[in-house]
Design a protein around this motif. Structure first.
Motif, PDB file in Angstrom:
ATOM      1  N   GLY A   1       0.794  -1.227   0.000  1.00  0.00           N
ATOM      2  CA  GLY A   1       0.000   0.000   0.000  1.00  0.00           C
ATOM      3  C   GLY A   1       0.824   1.273   0.000  1.00  0.00           C
ATOM      4  N   ILE A   2       0.110   2.374   0.203  1.00  0.00           N
ATOM      5  CA  ILE A   2       0.705   3.710   0.179  1.00  0.00           C
ATOM      6  C   ILE A   2       0.484   4.389   1.523  1.00  0.00           C
ATOM      7  N   LEU A   3       1.556   4.854   2.147  1.00  0.00           N
ATOM      8  CA  LEU A   3       1.447   5.745   3.300  1.00  0.00           C
ATOM      9  C   LEU A   3       1.440   7.163   2.744  1.00  0.00           C
ATOM     10  N   PHE A   4       0.581   7.998   3.274  1.00  0.00           N
ATOM     11  CA  PHE A   4       0.508   9.401   2.857  1.00  0.00           C
ATOM     12  C   PHE A   4       0.686  10.247   4.103  1.00  0.00           C
ATOM     13  N   GLU A   5       1.725  11.051   4.119  1.00  0.00           N
ATOM     14  CA  GLU A   5       2.034  11.888   5.281  1.00  0.00           C
ATOM     15  C   GLU A   5       2.024  13.366   4.887  1.00  0.00           C
ATOM     16  N   VAL A   6       1.499  14.191   5.776  1.00  0.00           N
ATOM     17  CA  VAL A   6       1.466  15.639   5.576  1.00  0.00           C
ATOM     18  C   VAL A   6       2.378  16.273   6.610  1.00  0.00           C
ATOM     19  N   GLU A   7       3.370  17.008   6.137  1.00  0.00           N
ATOM     20  CA  GLU A   7       4.287  17.718   7.036  1.00  0.00           C
ATOM     21  C   GLU A   7       4.237  19.204   6.726  1.00  0.00           C
ATOM     22  N   ARG A   8       4.546  20.005   7.721  1.00  0.00           N
ATOM     23  CA  ARG A   8       4.560  21.458   7.534  1.00  0.00           C
ATOM     24  C   ARG A   8       5.825  22.053   8.143  1.00  0.00           C
ATOM     25  N   GLY A   9       5.676  22.802   9.185  1.00  0.00           N
ATOM     26  CA  GLY A   9       6.772  23.571   9.755  1.00  0.00           C
ATOM     27  C   GLY A   9       7.930  22.772  10.309  1.00  0.00           C
ATOM     28  N   LYS A  10       7.644  21.598  10.878  1.00  0.00           N
ATOM     29  CA  LYS A  10       8.710  20.832  11.519  1.00  0.00           C
ATOM     30  C   LYS A  10       9.516  19.989  10.523  1.00  0.00           C
TER      31      LYS A  10
END
Length: 121
Positions: A65-74
């Motif tokens: 499968g696919i892991l989907f991660e959202v990152e921003r400032g860190k």
């Protein structure tokens, strides 16, 4: 790659100084669900010491499968992109990682950080 104007606009509105990754995730959650992703899927790491690890989103696929991660400032300050790569590597049900990061992040003192370029390197 696809572009949905409402999502692009929503991300632009959510991606402001001090906002959380969760705020950006809320913009894309409906579309991710439509595409078959499950939010905060539990049990993917049940055989690991850190069994409570959860990806932001996961889509099961035959063969991995696919892991989907959202990152921003860190992303840069705390190298948060590296644990996402690590999670994908140790997850027996995932073979792919979609990592959503900002192209540019503006800090509190109005300094621009080119996050995407740093992660790409």
């Amino acid at each position: 790659m696809f572009s949905i104007p409402e999502i692009a606009e929503g991300i632009s509105e959510a991606h402001v100084f001090g906002a959380s990754s969760a705020k950006v995730q809320s913009v894309i959650l409906k579309k991710m669900t439509e595409l078959g992703f499950q939010s905060e899927r539990k049990g993917l790491f049940k055989n690991m010491t850190a069994a409570g690890i959860r990806p932001d989103h996961f889509k099961p696929l035959e063969g991995g499968g696919i892991l989907f991660e959202v990152e921003r400032g860190k992303t840069i300050a705390n190298n948060m992109d590296l644990p996402d790569v690590w999670k994908t590597h140790i997850c027996s049900e995932a073979k792919h990682l979609f990592l959503m990061i900002p192209r540019i992040r503006v800090t509190g003192n109005h300094r621009e950080q080119k996050i995407f370029q740093s992660v790409e390197k």
